[in-house]
Design an enzyme around this catalytic site. Sequence first.
Site, PDB file in Angstrom:
ATOM      1  N   LEU A  45       1.132  -1.033   0.094  1.00 51.66           N
ATOM      2  CA  LEU A  45       0.039  -0.423  -0.317  1.00 51.66           C
ATOM      3  C   LEU A  45       0.839   0.918  -0.500  1.00 51.66           C
ATOM      4  CD1 LEU A  45      -2.844   0.778  -0.049  1.00 51.66           C
ATOM      5  CD2 LEU A  45      -2.393   0.475   2.461  1.00 51.66           C
ATOM      6  N   ASP A  46       0.585   2.428  -0.402  1.00 48.56           N
ATOM      7  CA  ASP A  46       1.242   3.169  -0.921  1.00 48.56           C
ATOM      8  C   ASP A  46       1.308   4.075   0.533  1.00 48.56           C
ATOM      9  OD1 ASP A  46       2.309   2.577  -3.465  1.00 48.56           O
ATOM     10  OD2 ASP A  46       0.732   4.319  -4.542  1.00 48.56           O
ATOM     11  N   PRO A  47       2.851   5.064   0.244  1.00 48.55           N
ATOM     12  CA  PRO A  47       2.768   6.113   1.491  1.00 48.55           C
ATOM     13  C   PRO A  47       2.167   6.742   2.013  1.00 48.55           C
ATOM     14  CG  PRO A  47       4.905   5.742   0.594  1.00 48.55           C
ATOM     15  CD  PRO A  47       4.487   5.132  -0.407  1.00 48.55           C
ATOM     16  N   GLY A  49      -1.384   6.085   1.108  1.00 48.39           N
ATOM     17  CA  GLY A  49      -2.949   4.905   1.685  1.00 48.39           C
ATOM     18  C   GLY A  49      -2.276   5.032   2.411  1.00 48.39           C
TER      19      GLY A  49
END
Length: 290
Positions: A45-47, A49
Site C-alpha cells: 500500500l503506497d505511503p 494510502g
Amino acid sequence: MLFMGVINVLKPTGWTSSDVVVKVKHLLKNYTGNKKIKVGHLGTLDPAGSGVLPICFGSATRLFDYMVGQDKVYRATFCFGKTTDTLDSYGVVVGECENIPTLDEITSKIGMFLGKIMQLPPKYSRISVGGIRACDAARDGKEIDIKPRQVNVYSINILSYDDGVLTLDIHCSGGTYIRSICRDLAVAVDSIAYMSSIIRLQNKNFFIENAVTLDELKDNIEKHIISLEDLFSDMPKVYVQGKESFQLLNGVKIANRGIKTDYIVVIDGKIFGICKDGDKNLEVVVRLWN
C-alpha cells in the site's frame, strides 16, 4: 506458541508498507522470543494510502504470491484541474488546466474502466523492468519502457462530486493502480487530475472494520493474530493421512480430489498448504508445512 499467522493492520498515512512490517516484526520478536522470525506483508500500500495491510509471519510469509493478486476494494479521491509527477498528493505539480468536468461527463466515461482493461502503471510505481524498479528510475531521471498490463475492475461507485473533487469506491483485481484510473479518467474527460487520498477498505478476506492500529497491537498483539485455520475457514478442507501424507510431505504426487476450487490440505491436524486439482494429481499451490 503460534509459528505462523496473519494480522490485519490498519496502515496509517505516511508510513510505507515496509515501515509497518518493521514495526510489527519488533512486536512479534518480543512476543515470540524469536529474533529470526520472518515477517512480511500481503500486498503493498503506497505511503499516501491508509487502510487494510495484512501482515504475515512465520511460514505464512509464503502466502505473498498467492494473496497479492486477490481482489481489493479502495476508496479514493480524485482532484481535477491539476496533476503531479507521481499522480498523488506527494508529488510535484507538473500541470494545471481550467477544464473541470461535470458529473455527467465523468459518469459517461466510467464504463471505459470496467471489466478487463489494459492499464499502464504509473512511472512512480514498484513495477520492475529489467531488474530496475520504475520508481527508482523515475527518481534518477531515467526512462524505462513500462508495458500496459491487463487488470480487472469489477465495479466503480461514485460517492460524491463537488467542486472538481470526486470520491469513489473501486473494486478491482490485485495489481490495479488506482492512480492510473485517475490519470486515464481525466484524459477521457479532456482534463487532468491527481489522486489526493486512498484508503484500502478490503483485501480479499481482510476488512477495514476488523483492522487494528499499531497502538492496539502494542497493547496486546496475541489478541489480534489470525490463525490460518480462521483465515481460510471458507475454503474446502481435505484431510490426508497414512501413505498419502508421507508421499505428499516428501514431494511425491498423490491423486487429485475432484474439487473445482483451491482447497486446504490438513495433515495430522496441521495445515500442510493450499492445493488444487491438476488433471490427475493434487498440485501444491503454497506449501506452509516447514
